[in-house]
Design an enzyme around this catalytic site. Structure first.
Site, PDB file in Angstrom:
ATOM      1  N   ASP A 141      -5.167   1.500  -2.134  1.00 56.79           N
ATOM      2  CA  ASP A 141      -4.368   0.539  -1.365  1.00 56.79           C
ATOM      3  C   ASP A 141      -4.905  -0.884  -1.446  1.00 56.79           C
ATOM      4  O   ASP A 141      -4.795  -1.657  -0.492  1.00 56.79           O
ATOM      5  CB  ASP A 141      -4.262   0.968   0.117  1.00 56.79           C
ATOM      6  CG  ASP A 141      -3.785   2.398   0.243  1.00 56.79           C
ATOM      7  OD1 ASP A 141      -2.838   2.754  -0.464  1.00 56.79           O
ATOM      8  OD2 ASP A 141      -4.377   3.164   1.032  1.00 56.79           O
ATOM      9  N   LYS A 189      -2.890  -3.001  -6.025  1.00 59.98           N
ATOM     10  CA  LYS A 189      -2.821  -2.937  -7.500  1.00 59.98           C
ATOM     11  C   LYS A 189      -1.391  -3.154  -8.005  1.00 59.98           C
ATOM     12  O   LYS A 189      -1.181  -3.734  -9.056  1.00 59.98           O
ATOM     13  CB  LYS A 189      -3.328  -1.569  -8.000  1.00 59.98           C
ATOM     14  CG  LYS A 189      -4.798  -1.325  -7.685  1.00 59.98           C
ATOM     15  CD  LYS A 189      -5.244   0.060  -8.130  1.00 59.98           C
ATOM     16  CE  LYS A 189      -4.650   1.175  -7.300  1.00 59.98           C
ATOM     17  NZ  LYS A 189      -5.047   1.212  -5.892  1.00 59.98           N
ATOM     18  N   GLY A 215       1.019   4.694  -3.747  1.00 60.15           N
ATOM     19  CA  GLY A 215       2.116   3.922  -3.161  1.00 60.15           C
ATOM     20  C   GLY A 215       1.939   2.471  -3.549  1.00 60.15           C
ATOM     21  O   GLY A 215       0.929   1.866  -3.243  1.00 60.15           O
ATOM     22  N   HIS A 216       2.889   1.958  -4.314  1.00 69.13           N
ATOM     23  CA  HIS A 216       2.799   0.554  -4.716  1.00 69.13           C
ATOM     24  C   HIS A 216       3.928  -0.214  -4.050  1.00 69.13           C
ATOM     25  O   HIS A 216       5.064   0.225  -4.099  1.00 69.13           O
ATOM     26  CB  HIS A 216       3.013   0.398  -6.225  1.00 69.13           C
ATOM     27  CG  HIS A 216       2.067   1.197  -7.052  1.00 69.13           C
ATOM     28  ND1 HIS A 216       0.715   1.126  -6.905  1.00 69.13           N
ATOM     29  CD2 HIS A 216       2.285   2.078  -8.057  1.00 69.13           C
ATOM     30  CE1 HIS A 216       0.139   1.927  -7.779  1.00 69.13           C
ATOM     31  NE2 HIS A 216       1.079   2.524  -8.487  1.00 69.13           N
ATOM     32  N   GLN A 255      -4.927   4.930  -6.743  1.00 70.90           N
ATOM     33  CA  GLN A 255      -6.051   5.166  -5.818  1.00 70.90           C
ATOM     34  C   GLN A 255      -7.200   4.179  -6.113  1.00 70.90           C
ATOM     35  O   GLN A 255      -6.921   3.086  -6.575  1.00 70.90           O
ATOM     36  CB  GLN A 255      -6.535   6.624  -5.877  1.00 70.90           C
ATOM     37  CG  GLN A 255      -5.547   7.624  -5.292  1.00 70.90           C
ATOM     38  CD  GLN A 255      -4.485   8.069  -6.278  1.00 70.90           C
ATOM     39  OE1 GLN A 255      -4.776   8.405  -7.407  1.00 70.90           O
ATOM     40  NE2 GLN A 255      -3.246   8.062  -5.854  1.00 70.90           N
TER      41      GLN A 255
HETATM   42  P1  IMP Z   1      -4.637  13.659  -2.511  1.00 76.83           P
HETATM   43  O1  IMP Z   1      -4.771  12.690  -3.627  1.00 76.83           O
HETATM   44  O2  IMP Z   1      -3.253  13.756  -1.945  1.00 76.83           O
HETATM   45  O3  IMP Z   1      -5.209  14.994  -2.863  1.00 76.83           O
HETATM   46  O4  IMP Z   1      -5.529  13.111  -1.290  1.00 76.83           O
HETATM   47  C1  IMP Z   1      -6.954  13.059  -1.369  1.00 76.83           C
HETATM   48  C2  IMP Z   1      -7.497  11.847  -0.611  1.00 76.83           C
HETATM   49  O5  IMP Z   1      -7.124  10.665  -1.297  1.00 76.83           O
HETATM   50  C3  IMP Z   1      -6.934  11.690   0.811  1.00 76.83           C
HETATM   51  O6  IMP Z   1      -7.956  11.121   1.625  1.00 76.83           O
HETATM   52  C4  IMP Z   1      -5.816  10.683   0.646  1.00 76.83           C
HETATM   53  O7  IMP Z   1      -5.565   9.954   1.835  1.00 76.83           O
HETATM   54  C5  IMP Z   1      -6.410   9.785  -0.430  1.00 76.83           C
HETATM   55  N1  IMP Z   1      -5.399   9.118  -1.237  1.00 76.83           N
HETATM   56  C6  IMP Z   1      -4.633   9.667  -2.206  1.00 76.83           C
HETATM   57  N2  IMP Z   1      -3.844   8.729  -2.751  1.00 76.83           N
HETATM   58  C7  IMP Z   1      -4.112   7.578  -2.133  1.00 76.83           C
HETATM   59  C8  IMP Z   1      -3.643   6.229  -2.289  1.00 76.83           C
HETATM   60  O8  IMP Z   1      -2.793   5.910  -3.141  1.00 76.83           O
HETATM   61  N3  IMP Z   1      -4.177   5.317  -1.448  1.00 76.83           N
HETATM   62  C9  IMP Z   1      -5.131   5.622  -0.540  1.00 76.83           C
HETATM   63  N4  IMP Z   1      -5.616   6.849  -0.366  1.00 76.83           N
HETATM   64  C10 IMP Z   1      -5.111   7.820  -1.157  1.00 76.83           C
END
Ligand code: IMP
Length: 424
Positions: free
Chosen positions: A13, A16, A40-41, A224
């Site tokens: 977040d 990017k 999420g962009h 991420q």
């Molecule tokens: P997963 O990727 O859904 O398996 O989540 C694993 C961890 O990564 C969790 O703590 C999510 O909140 C975090 N996470 C996954 N994608 C994002 C992102 O795009 N932004 C921020 N945190 C993320």
């Protein structure tokens, strides 16, 4: 011929999407290298807001090829929804390709993600429940007949693969989690409506990536952030892929010596969604103010993000892990009202000082950030167009960020719009 990597320097977040959108204007192709619709962009163009989870932010430039490379994982329904949403707003998506080798997030992966999270009890990761972990698990476990994008091209193949997958998955779902088994016909029916929309975009993208690299500039977009990386993040509170710059090589097949720039995107403060250590987290009014001013609510899940001061130790570590050549500072304007701004420049554990994040993650919960205080600028930056026009306090703050990362500033973003970006 040039390749640039865009990588998140924190816990995701960082903004990017906006930086990718800006770089996409002059790029031959934007290639996403890992992750799925857990991302999420948000991109704002002429006051219009676009929220994307899967498709690279470069899609808003129709002359730029957008590729989801083999390191990504694809939920066909999400891809369909995004393509249709973009078409409704006048973007053809004819410039979108997805690798035949990208693995598919199937409905049973989402179910398993939910069940696994539940079974972790108070040690749950706080995943986005989009099926990310179980899909990458199947990939690395080399599960026979794991479904990849190429397998969506033929109905009979797909149906028989779903049958095979459910023969294993239902054992797990029933025996380990005591949940209801899934029906193969229903699983097929759930993704069937996406197939016609998605199929024309499935391609062998190796040549496209190579051509784009040889004929101009390739932008490799990470999702991420560094500290959510499976190997270099705060394990186990991480995602199941490799957001770090090295992941760009793995996920796209572009070799390391072909990358000439790595831009680490860093927010002027820190946020984190989901569980896991966060040394500079604020549990007070300042944290709430950052959340409100920065609209820090997850684009994917809507969850409020945890907020805190800039962690310079994490920034220094991220710059090293990613070989950052520059930083893109985002959301500087969110700090406009702060009287005093704090930056962690070191950690202390049992009286010992650490300049970079300890590799032993058990120590991370014990660290005390050593803060440096800097005066705030207490004026709006949202119309500033050059670094020279910034108040001295803001200029000192961005310079301090560059010093901590030990690299140049690539840009500073002072608002969500494209033109609220000072590019150096
Ligand atoms: P997963 O990727 O859904 O398996 O989540 C694993 C961890 O990564 C969790 O703590 C999510 O909140 C975090 N996470 C996954 N994608 C994002 C992102 O795009 N932004 C921020 N945190 C993320």
């Amino acid at each position: 011929m040039a390749a640039k990597v865009i990588v998140g320097a924190q816990w995701g977040d960082e903004g990017k999407g906006k930086i990718t959108d800006i770089m996409a204007e002059t790029a031959t192709a934007v290639v996403r290298y890992q992750g799925g619709n857990n991302a999420g962009h948000t991109v704002v163009v002429n006051g219009d807001e676009f929220k994307l989870h899967l498709i690279p932010s470069g899609i808003l430039h129709e002359d730029t090829l957008c590729i989801m490379a083999s390191g990504t994982i694809i939920d066909p329904n999400c891809m369909k929804d995004e393509i249709e949403g973009l078409r409704e707003r006048g973007f053809s998506c004819d410039n979108l390709l997805v690798s035949v080798n990208a693995h598919v997030i199937m409905p049973y992966h989402r179910v398993l993600d939910g069940l696994q999270e539940q079974s972790r009890g108070n040690k749950s990761i706080g995943t986005t429940k989009r099926g990310i972990g179980p899909t990458y698990t199947d990939k690395t476990a080399r599960m026979p007949r794991s479904i990849r994008m190429a397998d969506l091209l033929d109905d009979d193949t797909l149906r028989s693969m779903i049958d095979d997958q459910l023969a294993q998955k239902n054992v797990l779902i029933r025996a380990l989690y005591g949940a209801e088994p899934l029906d193969a016909g229903e699983v097929y029916d759930e993704i069937a409506p996406a197939l016609d929309v998605v199929r024309p975009h499935i391609a062998d993208v190796r040549g496209d990536i190579r051509n784009a690299l040889e004929n101009g500039e390739l932008v490799l977009e990470g999702a991420q952030g560094t500290f959510l990386d499976l190997d270099y993040g705060t394990y186990p509170y991480v995602t199941s892929s490799h957001p770090v710059a090295g992941g760009a090589c793995l996920g796209t097949g572009v070799g390391p010596t072909e990358i000439d720039e790595v831009i680490a995107i860093v927010k002027a403060y820190t946020t984190r969604v989901g569980a896991g250590d966060f040394p500079t987290e604020l549990h007070d009014k300042t944290g709430e103010r950052l959340r409100e001013r920065g609209a820090e609510f997850g684009t994917t899940t809507g969850r409020p993000r945890r907020c805190g001061w800039l962690d310079g130790v994490a920034l220094r570590t991220a710059a090293e892990i990613n070989s950052a050549t520059g930083i893109a500072i985002t959301k500087l304007d969110v700090l406009d009202e702060e009287e005093t701004i704090r930056v962690a420049t070191a950690y202390e554990i049992d009286g010992e000082r650490y300049e970079r994040m300890p590799e032993n993650l058990d120590m991370l919960g014990e660290v005390k950030p050593v803060y440096e205080e800097m005066p705030g600028w207490q004026t709006s930056l949202c119309e500033v167009t050059a670094l020279e026009d910034m108040p001295d306090e803001a200029r000192r703050y961005v310079d301090r960020m560059a010093e901590l990362a030990d690299c140049d500033i690539w840009c500073v973003s002072v608002g969500p719009a494209r033109d609220q970006t000072i590019i150096l």
